[in-house]
Structures are given as structure tokens and as C-alpha cells.
Write a protein that holds these residues in place. Structure first.
Motif, PDB file in Angstrom:
ATOM      1  N   VAL A  56      23.196 -14.466  -3.002  1.00 25.31           N
ATOM      2  CA  VAL A  56      21.768 -14.705  -3.182  1.00 25.31           C
ATOM      3  C   VAL A  56      21.129 -14.656  -1.794  1.00 25.31           C
ATOM      4  CG1 VAL A  56      19.982 -16.250  -4.060  1.00 25.31           C
ATOM      5  CG2 VAL A  56      22.230 -16.225  -5.131  1.00 25.31           C
ATOM      6  N   LYS A  57      20.114 -13.829  -1.636  1.00 23.34           N
ATOM      7  CA  LYS A  57      19.528 -13.609  -0.318  1.00 23.34           C
ATOM      8  C   LYS A  57      18.019 -13.814  -0.359  1.00 23.34           C
ATOM      9  CE  LYS A  57      19.176 -10.137   3.369  1.00 23.34           C
ATOM     10  NZ  LYS A  57      19.520  -8.773   3.798  1.00 23.34           N
ATOM     11  N   ARG A  58      17.511 -14.477   0.689  1.00 19.79           N
ATOM     12  CA  ARG A  58      16.062 -14.594   0.821  1.00 19.79           C
ATOM     13  C   ARG A  58      15.492 -13.209   1.122  1.00 19.79           C
ATOM     14  NH1 ARG A  58      15.254 -17.693   5.727  1.00 19.79           N
ATOM     15  NH2 ARG A  58      15.481 -15.659   6.711  1.00 19.79           N
ATOM     16  N   TRP A  59      14.371 -12.884   0.497  1.00 19.06           N
ATOM     17  CA  TRP A  59      13.788 -11.545   0.658  1.00 19.06           C
ATOM     18  C   TRP A  59      12.282 -11.688   0.863  1.00 19.06           C
ATOM     19  CZ3 TRP A  59      16.255  -7.198   1.567  1.00 19.06           C
ATOM     20  CH2 TRP A  59      15.580  -5.973   1.453  1.00 19.06           C
ATOM     21  N   VAL A  60      11.821 -11.315   2.057  1.00 17.61           N
ATOM     22  CA  VAL A  60      10.408 -11.433   2.418  1.00 17.61           C
ATOM     23  C   VAL A  60       9.817 -10.037   2.524  1.00 17.61           C
ATOM     24  CG1 VAL A  60       8.738 -12.297   4.085  1.00 17.61           C
ATOM     25  CG2 VAL A  60      10.861 -13.570   3.656  1.00 17.61           C
ATOM     26  N   VAL A  61       8.773  -9.797   1.720  1.00 19.25           N
ATOM     27  CA  VAL A  61       8.079  -8.510   1.733  1.00 19.25           C
ATOM     28  C   VAL A  61       6.678  -8.720   2.308  1.00 19.25           C
ATOM     29  CG1 VAL A  61       7.199  -6.600   0.345  1.00 19.25           C
ATOM     30  CG2 VAL A  61       9.374  -7.707  -0.273  1.00 19.25           C
ATOM     31  N   GLN A  62       6.331  -7.894   3.288  1.00 19.84           N
ATOM     32  CA  GLN A  62       4.991  -7.973   3.866  1.00 19.84           C
ATOM     33  C   GLN A  62       4.185  -6.766   3.395  1.00 19.84           C
ATOM     34  OE1 GLN A  62       4.276  -9.656   7.629  1.00 19.84           O
ATOM     35  NE2 GLN A  62       2.866  -8.031   8.296  1.00 19.84           N
ATOM     36  N   TYR A  63       3.101  -7.059   2.685  1.00 20.71           N
ATOM     37  CA  TYR A  63       2.183  -6.021   2.219  1.00 20.71           C
ATOM     38  C   TYR A  63       1.072  -5.870   3.264  1.00 20.71           C
ATOM     39  CZ  TYR A  63       4.457  -6.449  -2.333  1.00 20.71           C
ATOM     40  OH  TYR A  63       5.380  -6.455  -3.351  1.00 20.71           O
ATOM     41  N   GLU A  64       0.776  -4.624   3.622  1.00 22.67           N
ATOM     42  CA  GLU A  64      -0.267  -4.361   4.614  1.00 22.67           C
ATOM     43  C   GLU A  64      -1.242  -3.332   4.052  1.00 22.67           C
ATOM     44  OE1 GLU A  64       1.765  -3.170   8.122  1.00 22.67           O
ATOM     45  OE2 GLU A  64       2.437  -5.203   8.614  1.00 22.67           O
ATOM     46  N   SER A  65      -2.526  -3.513   4.367  1.00 17.27           N
ATOM     47  CA  SER A  65      -3.535  -2.583   3.888  1.00 17.27           C
ATOM     48  C   SER A  65      -4.830  -2.833   4.649  1.00 17.27           C
ATOM     49  CB  SER A  65      -3.741  -2.758   2.378  1.00 17.27           C
ATOM     50  OG  SER A  65      -4.647  -1.806   1.897  1.00 17.27           O
ATOM     51  N   TRP A  66      -5.908  -2.266   4.101  1.00 14.27           N
ATOM     52  CA  TRP A  66      -7.235  -2.440   4.659  1.00 14.27           C
ATOM     53  C   TRP A  66      -8.163  -3.006   3.590  1.00 14.27           C
ATOM     54  CZ3 TRP A  66      -8.550  -1.420   9.734  1.00 14.27           C
ATOM     55  CH2 TRP A  66      -7.597  -0.722  10.487  1.00 14.27           C
ATOM     56  N   ARG A  67      -9.124  -3.775   4.062  1.00 12.18           N
ATOM     57  CA  ARG A  67     -10.225  -4.131   3.183  1.00 12.18           C
ATOM     58  C   ARG A  67     -11.233  -2.986   3.279  1.00 12.18           C
ATOM     59  NH1 ARG A  67     -11.629  -8.847   0.991  1.00 12.18           N
ATOM     60  NH2 ARG A  67     -10.192  -9.973   2.386  1.00 12.18           N
ATOM     61  N   TYR A  68     -11.533  -2.347   2.141  1.00 13.11           N
ATOM     62  CA  TYR A  68     -12.369  -1.151   2.132  1.00 13.11           C
ATOM     63  C   TYR A  68     -13.815  -1.501   1.764  1.00 13.11           C
ATOM     64  CZ  TYR A  68      -8.015   1.540   2.173  1.00 13.11           C
ATOM     65  OH  TYR A  68      -6.791   2.077   2.503  1.00 13.11           O
ATOM     66  N   GLN A  69     -14.717  -0.600   2.205  1.00 13.25           N
ATOM     67  CA  GLN A  69     -16.120  -0.725   1.817  1.00 13.25           C
ATOM     68  C   GLN A  69     -16.595   0.613   1.270  1.00 13.25           C
ATOM     69  OE1 GLN A  69     -18.809  -2.140   4.825  1.00 13.25           O
ATOM     70  NE2 GLN A  69     -20.393  -2.664   3.316  1.00 13.25           N
ATOM     71  N   CYS A  70     -17.355   0.554   0.199  1.00 12.13           N
ATOM     72  CA  CYS A  70     -17.853   1.771  -0.454  1.00 12.13           C
ATOM     73  C   CYS A  70     -19.218   2.157   0.146  1.00 12.13           C
ATOM     74  CB  CYS A  70     -17.975   1.531  -1.953  1.00 12.13           C
ATOM     75  SG  CYS A  70     -18.614   2.958  -2.862  1.00 12.13           S
ATOM     76  N   ARG A  71     -19.339   3.430   0.495  1.00 19.09           N
ATOM     77  CA  ARG A  71     -20.600   3.907   1.059  1.00 19.09           C
ATOM     78  C   ARG A  71     -21.681   4.014  -0.020  1.00 19.09           C
ATOM     79  NH1 ARG A  71     -19.686   5.843   6.198  1.00 19.09           N
ATOM     80  NH2 ARG A  71     -17.515   6.366   6.696  1.00 19.09           N
ATOM     81  N   ARG A  72     -21.258   4.194  -1.282  1.00 18.09           N
ATOM     82  CA  ARG A  72     -22.251   4.376  -2.345  1.00 18.09           C
ATOM     83  C   ARG A  72     -22.824   3.026  -2.792  1.00 18.09           C
ATOM     84  NH1 ARG A  72     -20.714   7.358  -7.879  1.00 18.09           N
ATOM     85  NH2 ARG A  72     -20.841   9.211  -6.533  1.00 18.09           N
TER      86      ARG A  72
END
Length: 611
Positions: free
Chosen positions: A274-290
Motif C-alpha cells: 500500500v503506497k501513498r500517492w500524491v497527484v498534483q493537478y496544474e492548469s490556468w484560470r481562464y477568462q472568456c473574451r466574449r
């Protein structure tokens, strides 16, 4: 010796003028007791049985055997009182308890020490008044003991009924109903703000994190290192989440405006690991031009999703299967995996996992009611400020728990109205109204026979019934061990079993114990050997009793803190767990599979717990 027989009281005195006559006195006592049916000797303290055992060394062998049997049929009332009955007296002496119950000795100064003095004076003088005083004192001791026995018997037979004695207490209180007087944990309600502030500053964690760190540099460094370690778990995998359209207006005219990241801590299971598993999610906060709105990608983990599903299931597994409290689970995660989780989050895991098995809980109920055999039992459960009952319904491959506020079985008639199989139960009268073939648990009956044989070693009538029952049952069990629960092999015992039941029903008995069993056979005789007419019907109720024991084991982890809601949630999980166990399945593997249907549980049948 005070002899009570069918509400008649007779006092017999055995007197030895000298030590040479002591053996003869005990032999007279042995003959008088052995000739009495269903004898049970009540005494107060160890002195009486110790004296009888010593007499075995000086009496003839046949009398020594009689005395040994008398000792086996004796009950030390003082031992019973010390362990189960609490009198409002300064001591548990015969005189204190009997006096409290209203008994009075003729001579207020009479005592055990005083009786020795009277005996020595009689030896020197031969004064008949001293002999009468001694005999009277011993007779009153016997009556005092009978007073205590009558009180305990009345207390055991009727809850909250006033005893027949003249004691000051008007009712009997059972210890399990008494309010707890131990230290109350938790945050009290304060009348003054200053008192509340001072109490808050005395909390253990507050002092470690806010006070001692300012007092001791060593503690301060340890706290800093601990916080740094908790927030710096190494990342095992990084996932970049991108977006191409606005989630509001579906426009492609979007642009990144702010970098964001989120970590999800979980566990991964491998073969034996049994193993500890850490996932890091990375992204951007987006803005819509419309439309001008800002948003995160569609598959971005929510702010509530800080921990994975496997971690939640592992915590629930430790709680239900490994019988760890949530405090223990919290310590295990910190010590083994370095994961710091608040206890409130652990309870959230529990609610989340249990909710996913409510459909399985209903499937198990339907499966059990459609089974050809149903085992049923009940056990009490402690709930905050009250108690209730958990009913256990079991088959060979499933277990279903149900909570009810009382032990009343009125609901069973409606619940089992469509049941067409054989019902296996103990002798609780609530099951009598259920209209289906019934098999009474012969293991219960066997235990009752054994207890009553030990308590009534000289009852020859009852010995005859018990001996014949043992022979009939053993013959059947030998066939079961050889061929299993198959009707074609068991049917040959039906004639002998029916003849035995009929003999007990129609015989003439004088013994109270034998008469009690005759009444039982007249009521349940046609339900004692039902299993001989069917295939696959056990002769005992072990399936339900085993499930009841497992519930009691889990109940200990609750420490009496069940609420009705939390108990009902726990019964959902326990039903799934025990059903998996009855199919020889691996419950952790079942949980990790993500399936929540009965078919998945049954599919584990026969599989090894190892990969």
C-alpha cells in the motif's frame, strides 16, 4: 440447615458434643441432603464448603462422595453479591445486608465471634441454655440467608418491582440504566466569557502550538518541522489540465489569466503493498473574451476533492474490519503514511462510502427474504441516553442488520409475510406468530440441558430426559458429519426423534425441572426436528449468532457513542462486510473494485484472499 421445599420450611440441626462425633454429624447431613431431589445448597462465604471438603477426609468413602456432590451443587451467595448486586450497606456481611432487608436477630449481640465464646462456655459447663442459644443463632443465620436469596430472586424476576422485604429502597435499579458519573469530555457551556477564554487557552493543542512554542525553542523547532513535513509530501505524478472552450458560452476566444494547482492525496494498492500517492493537478484560470467570465477547466478537481476514493475506503476498512476507532485511524495515517487528516474529514469519508452501499443493503434484504432458510436473532445496543436492539437476519451467504427501538417482534409478521422458507431461531416467543416452517436452535436447548444438569445433579427424572435427548441428537449429528444436511440420510432419524418428543410430552414427572422441560416440549416439540424433513437446513442458529458477535465486536469501537442515525449507517456497512465474509470474499478488494451490487459480492465466493 434450613430446608425449603414446595413453599414448606423445615429447620434441621446437627450437633456434635465433641470432636469425635464430628464425622458422624457430617454423615447425617450427607444422608439428609442426598435423599432430597433437585437439591441446591446456598451458603454465604467460603467457610461452609471448606468445612464440608475437610469433612470428606474424616468420613467414610461413600459419604465423602455424597459430600463432594453437595459441594458441586452449592452456590456461594456472597460471590454473587460481590459481582452483581450492590446494597447500600457499609459491608457485604450477612448481618449488614440482612438487616438492611428488614431481618432482625433475637440477640442483637449475636455474631460469629460470640458463637465461639458460647461454644467454649458450653464445653466447660454443659449449660443447655447456651446450646439452645447457639442453635437459635445458627437457625436465624439460615433465615437471614433465605431473606437475601428471596430478595435477589425477586430482583432478577421483575425489573423495577419493589422487593417483598421491608427495606427502605422502593425500587431496583440496573447498573446499565444508571447515569454515568465519569468525566465528561467535550466543550462545556460557560456562564462567563472570562471563564470560557481561560478554559480555551488550557486546551492541549492550543498550549503546544501557541504557548509552549514561545516558552521552549526546542518545542518551537519541533512544531515548525512537523508543519513543514505535513505540507511537503512529495508529488508522485503531475497532470496538466487544459481547456479550449468557455464553460459558460462555449466560445473558443479564451485566454489564461492565472496559474492554479491542486494536490489530491490518495493511496495505491499493489500486490502486498500500500503506497501513498500524491497527484498534483496544474492548469490556468481562464477568462472568456466574449462573455468576460472566468472559469476553471471542466475536469478540474473540486475544492472538496483533496483526498482520493481509495484513501476514503482504506479508512473505512480500518474502522469496520480492523476495529479501529477514528482516533486510531487518524494516528495510523499519520504514522504510516505521513498523512495528516482531521477526524471530521474521516467521518465524512465514512458517510460517503456508506451512502454508496445503500442499494446493496436493500439487495441483501431481498436476497435473504427469498432464501429457503433464514436465521434470526437479536442483541441489545447502547445508544446515547437509551438503548435499542439490533435484529440479525442471516442465510448461508448473506447477513442483514436492522435497528429497532425495542425487542418487540411485532414488525416480523409483516416483514416475513411473504417468506416461504424455514425460519431458524431461539425460543424467544416473538417468533411464534410467524407462519412458516420453523426450526428451533437445538444448540440453545443443549446448553440449557447442560446448565440444568450441573445445577440439579441428583434429579434422576431430568437426567433421564437429558440423556435421551443427548443420544437422539448425537445419532443425528453423526449422520450430518458423514453425509451433510441431506433429507434422504436424515429422514431415518425422524421416527426416533418423534417418539422421544412424545414420551416427554406424555410422561408423568414430579421434578420441577422436568416439568419445566415438559412444558417446553409441549409448546415447541413439533419445531425441534423440522430440519429432518428438508435439505440444507441446519439444526442450530450459529449463522445469526456469529453475525451478532461480529456486531458486538464493532460496537466496542463506538464506545457507547452511537446515535440512531450513526447506528443505521453502520448497519449498512456491516451488512455488506458480513455478506462478503460469508462468501469467503476479500472485503477490501470488493471496496476497491468500485462495484456496489450483490452480484459482485457473490462473485467473490470461493476466491482466495490473495491475488
Amino acid at each position: 440447615m434450613l430446608l425449603v421445599q414446595q413453599n414448606k420450611i423445615d429447620y434441621r440441626s446437627f450437633w456434635a458434643d465433641s470432636e469425635r462425633e464430628q464425622a458422624e454429624v457430617f454423615q447425617q447431613f450427607a444422608e439428609a441432603v442426598t435423599n432430597l431431589p433437585n437439591i441446591r445448597l446456598f451458603h454465604f462465604g467460603n467457610y461452609d464448603t471448606a468445612a464440608i471438603k475437610h469433612a470428606c477426609l474424616i468420613c467414610e468413602p461413600r459419604y465423602a462422595t455424597m459430600l463432594d456432590r453437595i459441594v458441586e451443587a452449592s452456590t456461594n451467595v456472597l460471590t454473587l453479591i460481590n459481582s452483581q448486586v450492590y446494597f447500600p450497606t457499609y459491608s457485604n456481611s450477612l448481618k449488614d445486608i440482612a438487616s438492611y432487608l428488614g431481618f432482625k436477630w433475637t440477640d442483637a449481640n449475636a455474631s460469629g465471634i460470640q458463637s465461639i465464646i458460647w461454644r467454649d462456655q458450653w464445653t466447660l459447663s454443659g449449660d443447655p441454655s447456651l446450646k439452645r442459644r447457639l442453635i437459635e443463632y445458627n437457625q436465624e443465620d439460615c433465615v437471614a440467608l433465605k431473606t437475601i436469596c428471596d430478595f435477589i430472586r425477586s430482583a432478577a424476576s421483575a425489573e423495577n418491582q419493589p422487593p417483598s422485604s421491608t427495606c427502605e429502597q422502593s425500587s431496583i435499579v440496573h447498573t446499565k440504566e444508571l447515569a454515568r458519573t465519569s468525566h465528561k469530555w467535550g466543550r462545556p457551556v460557560f456562564a462567563l466569557k472570562d471563564l470560557e477564554r481561560a478554559s480555551t487557552c488550557a486546551y492541549f493543542d492550543y498550549q503546544r502550538e501557541r504557548v509552549f512554542v514561545r516558552t521552549s525553542r526546542k518545542i518551537a523547532n519541533a512544531e515548525k518541522a512537523n508543519k513543514k513535513k505535513a505540507h511537503s509530501l512529495p508529488v508522485n505524478k503531475r497532470i496538466e489540465v487544459s481547456c479550449k472552450r468557455c464553460s459558460h458560452c462555449n466560445s473558443r476566444k479564451i485566454y489564461p489569466c492565472q496559474r492554479v494547482s491542486r494536490r489530491v492525496t490518495d493511496l495505491r494498492f499493489y500486490s502486498g503493498v500500500v503506497k501513498r500517492w500524491v497527484v498534483q493537478y496544474e492548469s490556468w484560470r481562464y477568462q472568456c473574451r466574449r462573455c468576460g467570465k472566468t472559469f476553471l477547466p471542466e475536469h478540474w478537481p473540486s475544492s472538496r476533492r483533496r483526498y482520493g476514493a481509495n484513501l476514503a475506503k482504506w479508512c473505512v476498512y480500518l474502522n469496520f474490519v480492523c476495529k479501529q476507532t477514528m482516533w486510531n485511524v487518524m494516528d495510523t495515517l499519520r504514522d504510516v503514511f505521513g498523512i495528516e487528516i482531521d477526524r471530521s474529514i474521516l467521518y465524512g469519508f465514512k458517510r460517503q462510502v456508506i451512502a454508496s452501499y445503500k442499494g446493496l443493503y436493500e439487495q441483501i434484504r431481498q436476497h435473504i427474504l427469498a432464501s429457503p432458510v433464514l436465521h434470526i436473532d437479536e442483541t441489545d445496543v447502547a445508544i446515547r441516553k437509551t438503548k435499542g436492539y439490533v435484529w440479525i437476519f442471516a442465510t448461508l451467504d448473506a447477513v442483514w442488520y436492522l435497528y429497532k427501538e425495542s425487542r418487540s417482534g411485532d414488525f416480523l409478521k409483516d416483514m416475513l409475510s411473504g417468506f416461504r422458507g424455514v425460519l431458524i431461531s431461539d425460543f424467544y416467543s416473538a417468533y411464534d406468530s410467524i407462519s412458516c416452517p420453523q426450526q428451533k436452535c437445538l444448540l440453545h436447548l443443549l446448553r440449557n440441558f447442560n446448565d440444568d444438569l450441573r445445577n440439579n445433579p441428583f434429579d434422576e427424572e431430568f437426567k433421564t430426559i437429558a440423556g435421551e435427548f443427548g443420544r437422539v441428537l448425537r445419532s443425528i449429528i453423526d449422520t450430518v458429519d458423514r453425509y451433510g444436511l441431506k433429507k434422504r440420510h436424515l429422514h431415518k432419524h425422524k421416527k426416533a426423534a418423534a417418539a422421544f418428543v412424545e414420551r416427554v410430552r406424555t410422561a408423568t414427572f414430579r421434578s420441577d425441572v422436568a416439568l419445566r422441560y415438559q412444558k417446553r416440549f409441549r409448546k415447541y416439540g413439533d419445531r425441534l426436528f423440522t430440519f429432518l424433513d428438508f435439505d440444507g437446513i441446519p439444526w442450530n442458529n450459529n449463522n445469526a449468532e456469529h453475525a451478532a458477535k461480529n456486531f458486538v465486536k464493532y460496537e466496542r469501537t463506538s464506545e457507547g457513542l452511537f446515535t440512531e442515525h450513526s447506528l443505521n449507517e453502520a448497519l449498512v456497512m456491516l451488512s455488506a462486510l458480513e455478506t462478503c465474509r460469508y462468501n469467503r470474499g476479500n472485503f477490501l478488494r470488493f471496496m476497491l473494485s468500485g462495484r456496489t451490487d450483490l452480484e459482485a459480492v457473490m462473485a467473490q465466493r470461493g476466491h482466495s484472499s490473495r491475488r
